[in-house]
Design a protein around this motif. Structure first.
Motif, mmCIF file in Angstrom:
data_model
loop_
_atom_site.group_PDB
_atom_site.id
_atom_site.type_symbol
_atom_site.label_atom_id
_atom_site.label_comp_id
_atom_site.label_asym_id
_atom_site.label_seq_id
_atom_site.Cartn_x
_atom_site.Cartn_y
_atom_site.Cartn_z
ATOM 1 N N ILE A 392 0.858 -1.180 0.000
ATOM 2 C CA ILE A 392 0.000 0.000 0.000
ATOM 3 C C ILE A 392 0.892 1.227 0.000
ATOM 4 N N ALA A 402 -2.967 -5.218 7.711
ATOM 5 C CA ALA A 402 -3.582 -4.360 6.692
ATOM 6 C C ALA A 402 -4.782 -3.602 7.246
ATOM 7 N N TYR A 407 -7.663 -1.572 5.374
ATOM 8 C CA TYR A 407 -7.932 -2.641 4.420
ATOM 9 C C TYR A 407 -8.414 -3.885 5.177
ATOM 10 N N THR A 409 -9.465 -7.788 4.678
ATOM 11 C CA THR A 409 -9.340 -8.894 3.728
ATOM 12 C C THR A 409 -9.965 -10.145 4.338
ATOM 13 N N ILE A 423 -11.143 -7.829 -0.907
ATOM 14 C CA ILE A 423 -10.465 -6.677 -0.322
ATOM 15 C C ILE A 423 -11.495 -5.563 -0.196
ATOM 16 N N GLN A 424 -11.669 -5.039 1.015
ATOM 17 C CA GLN A 424 -12.594 -3.931 1.250
ATOM 18 C C GLN A 424 -11.823 -2.769 1.866
ATOM 19 N N VAL A 425 -12.110 -1.566 1.362
ATOM 20 C CA VAL A 425 -11.457 -0.372 1.889
ATOM 21 C C VAL A 425 -12.404 0.806 1.739
ATOM 22 N N LEU A 446 -8.227 3.038 -6.183
ATOM 23 C CA LEU A 446 -7.575 2.065 -5.310
ATOM 24 C C LEU A 446 -6.408 1.458 -6.074
ATOM 25 N N VAL A 448 -3.457 -1.123 -5.081
ATOM 26 C CA VAL A 448 -2.832 -1.995 -4.087
ATOM 27 C C VAL A 448 -2.290 -3.222 -4.811
#
Length: 816
Positions: A392, A402, A407, A409, A423-425, A446, A448
């Motif tokens: 990142i 993370a 982040y 996961t 993956i959620q952000v 995003l 990454v």
């Protein structure tokens, strides 16, 4: 069920360790002998003693033991193997959990000669019979039966030495030497065994029908009673013979190999069976899986469709690219009879792996913009893949860490064993790049990089994830402007998209340093940007000249800090009163300031003149020119009416080499002719004028200017100022308080020192009683001070010029 499952597969014992139970653990394998001693396995001992440790589907670990392996016990038709497995979470095997397992398997009747091709060794066992005695045999070395490996001394017979037949020579090894060289030796009441690792020095590569075999031709001598007996212990295993055509694996094994058939003249097939994973398959089972088993005169061929039941796909990495290989563990048993050996059984265990095939990964973007959440699904992966870290903004963090960067996961497992990673952000995470696009739309990007590792091969690959979402949440900056008596003001309210936008006036970047240089005001408190410019400024535009005044405009552009693309334009316009540009003084003096109009872009303000072209401006800037003259000069005309006397003149711009003005500005000063003023006075004798000396504090300023025009002083940030000897220094002294036009500033003494202290020595007088120093080689020069927009009271200002010098003593330069 449980952590281990056992299978007896003919002359082989298989123990499979559950991947779920032993996942993420370090393992060690040991074989326990009849005395209870545990012999830890390594690769060399495993191939010498008839053990194999490998992986089956994905992470399941498989242990195999030959019926005639070291430390196995033979009891009638049963062989018994005891294995000890230690599992620990650390490589030093501390706090290991020990699993002890003893297994017994029935084995079938032996053939006179049995050949086994395992993945890490070749094995031959032959029936022990009593052929004729070797003639003229001479023993060169003393017998070493008592020193040989114990299993080489079964019953009344024991192996004495092995002779390897190589093209260039024959090499004989005693039992102890053969064991030290990595060969496995064993005898039973009825059989003699030789086990050869694929890494053995005496291995030869031979070719039969285009297929390469790993082969050893050897004779084994053993003692029985008073006789020395010999058996042929040649063995050969196919190394290749695998082709890939039309999504099909084709495995070809030649049937009769010269090395194994020496001395035989007649051959007869007895049995050909095949299977997968050590399980024999019937013809019906093979047909259901679309396998094809062919047995012709010279070779046996198996055809397996890639992806067929019985094999499995596993993840592979080639040059950093993700892909797969199809793996299948084939099993072939060929029995034949010849007129030398009788029945021979050749068992081949062949693990085939197809070439690497790159697989494009699906990346699915499913963002929840209402929840301001970016959601990315990466996969599908096979079960042997694990996400280990994320990169990142250039920083690599492990998956558990993370979440500290915003982040989240997690893993999704599917019914067929495959999986995907999500993956959620949040959109507002610091690493999400926000960029203004248009109108009320912002792009959230995003970026990454996901790093994966495969098990058990520990190959790694990365998957860059870059996605952008357009969100209607942009708040653009807004502005309001106003003018006071002397300045234009623009106040910009920041939005959420202009954090990196820069203020420009035309192509001039308005930085704090640039604003300070021009005495502009530039303030930013994080929420508002306030800009103030005087009416008469280099960066103000003038247009629409009219008797009511001149329109002054400030045009500001906010530009992208990276691309410098225009993002937002603001402007403020005010009408500048004529009184700010022209002064008609009671004593007949006229002071007029002319500004450069946007309609005459190439106008040079220094070339402006009055009707009398000898009358030139007393002060010039890029956009202004100031004239100061008496109404009776410079071609001024005069008109009368009943109440007013009017003076008129024109400001002209004439390009060099041309007599016709291209620009003309008329201005008028009017004075009242008849004006009655009531004055009350009384007669009083006026005392004679006198001057009384006194002492007090005056507010003075001393400035150093860059040029003789005294238009631009040095700023505080430009000190110390560097000058060459004899270069001119332009000083200005101004009385700041009180501002009274009846006062006049007169200078007394002025001197220079070699330090910042005014009392230090040496000193050199620059002014003495208001006059230049007559002893100075370069005398001080006084400059006239005229009225201007900056100087309202010329009598309160004194200007003089001094040539740069330094202090010396003899020929030595004095320094502070």
């Amino acid at each position: 069920t449980g952590p281990m499952t056992l299978e007896c597969l003919g002359n082989i014992l298989r123990i499979t360790l559950s991947a779920e139970y032993f996942e993420d653990k370090y393992l060690s394998f040991s074989i326990v002998d009849q005395s209870g001693i545990a012999w830890e396995l390594d690769e060399a001992m495993a191939s010498q003693c008839g053990y194999t440790v490998t992986y089956s589907t994905w992470n399941n670990i498989e242990f195999r033991a030959s019926a005639l392996s070291c430390h196995s016990r033979l009891e009638k038709d049963v062989f018994i193997v005891t294995i000890q497995i230690k599992a620990s979470h650390t490589p030093d095997m501390k706090n290991a959990t020990t699993h002890l397992k003893s297994a017994s398997c029935h084995y079938g009747p032996w053939s006179p000669r049995e050949l086994v091709c395992e993945s890490n060794y070749m094995e031959i066992s032959v029936r022990r019979e009593v052929p004729q005695t070797v003639k003229e045999f001479i023993q060169d070395e003393p017998e070493d039966w008592t020193l040989a490996f114990p299993e080489a001394k079964a019953g009344e017979a024991s192996i004495w030495q092995i002779v390897f037949h190589q093209p260039e020579e024959k090499k004989a090894l005693l039992v102890s030497d053969a064991w030290s060289a990595g060969y496995g030796l064993n005898t039973t009441d009825t059989r003699i065994l030789l086990r050869i690792p694929y890494t053995a020095a005496q291995i030869q590569l031979v070719e039969a029908q285009g297929v390469t075999f790993s082969a050893v031709r050897s004779s084994t001598f053993y003692k029985q009673g008073w006789m020395i007996l010999m058996v042929d212990t040649a063995v050969a295993c196919p190394v290749d013979g695998v082709d890939y055509t039309n999504k099909t694996i084709i495995w070809t094994v030649p049937k009769y190999i010269q090395l194994l058939s020496a001395g035989a003249t007649r051959f007869k097939d007895v049995l050909v069976e095949a299977g997968v994973d050590l399980h024999k398959l019937s013809a019906e089972e093979m047909a259901s899986r679309k396998y094809v088993l062919s047995n012709d005169l010279n070779a046996i061929t198996m055809e397996i469709p890639i992806g067929a039941e019985g094999g499995y796909y596993k993840t592979s990495v080639s040059r950093g690219q993700h892909g797969t290989k199809y793996s299948i563990k084939l099993f072939l048993e060929h029995q034949w009879e010849d007129n030398k050996w009788g029945l021979t059984k050749h068992t081949i265990i062949k693990e085939i792996e197809t070439p690497f095939e790159q697989v494009e990964l699906d990346i699915t973007y499913n963002s929840n913009l209402r929840a301001r959440l970016m959601n990315v699904t990466v996969g599908t992966f096979l079960p042997d893949v694990e996400l280990v870290n994320l990169t990142i903004e250039g920083k690599t963090v492990a998956v558990p860490e993370a979440v500290q960067h915003g982040y989240l996961t997690y893993e999704i497992r599917h019914a067929n064993g495959s999986k995907a990673y999500v993956i959620q952000v949040l959109l507002d995470a610091p690493s999400i790049k926000k960029e203004y696009m248009r109108a009320d739309v912002r792009a959230y990007t995003l970026n990454v990089t996901l790093a994966f590792v495969t098990h058990p091969a520990s190959e790694s690959f990365i998957v860059p994830v870059i996605t952008a979402s357009a969100v209607k949440d942009a708040v653009l900056p807004s502005a309001r402007g106003f003018c006071d008596g002397r300045n234009l003001h623009l106040i910009i309210t920041h939005g959420n998209v202009d954090q990196n936008w820069l203020p420009f006036i035309s192509d001039w970047h308005l930085t704090p340093e640039a604003a300070q240089k021009y005495n502009y005001s530039l303030r930013d408190n994080g929420t508002h940007l306030a800009i103030s410019l005087p009416f008469l400024s280099s960066h103000v535009n003038y247009e629409d000249f009219h008797s009511s005044g001149i329109k002054a405009s400030l045009h500001l552009t906010l530009k992208d800090g990276i691309t410098l693309a225009n993002r937002r334009n603001f402007s403020i316009s005010c009408r500048l009163s004529p009184s700010e540009l022209i002064q008609c003084l009671p004593n007949g003096t006229v002071v007029i300031t002319v500004v450069k109009s946007v309609g005459v872009a190439d106008l040079d303000t220094s070339l402006l003149v009055l009707r009398d072209r000898q009358c030139k401006p007393s002060l010039v800037t890029e956009k202004t020119a100031t004239f100061k003259f008496n109404v009776n000069t410079c071609g001024t005309s005069r008109k009368f009416n009943s109440t007013t006397m009017t003076y008129e003149n024109d400001v002209l711009y004439i390009r060099p080499g041309n007599d016709t003005p291209v620009y003309q500005l008329k201005f008028v000063c009017g004075y009242a002719i008849k004006q009655t003023i009531d004055v009350q006075y009384e007669s009083k004798k006026k005392p004679p004028p006198s001057i009384k000396p006194g002492f007090g504090s005056l507010a003075l300023s001393l400035k150093l200017f860059k040029e003789k025009s005294y238009s631009e002083p040095y700023q505080e940030s430009e000190y110390p100022v560097v000058k060459y000897l004899r270069e001119a220094l332009y000083f200005e002294v101004e009385l700041l308080q009180p501002k009274d036009e009846r006062l006049e500033l007169n200078l007394g003494d002025c001197w220079a020192t070699n330090s910042q202290s005014q009392d230090s020595l040496p000193q050199w007088p620059i002014l003495i009683n208001g006059c230049e120093n007559s002893e100075d080689s370069y005398r001080t020069v006084f400059h006239e001070v005229n009225y201007s927009l900056r100087v309202k009271f010329p009598l309160l200002v004194k200007r003089f010029e001094v040539r740069m010098f330094t202090f010396v003593q003899g020929t030595t330069l004095l320094q502070e």
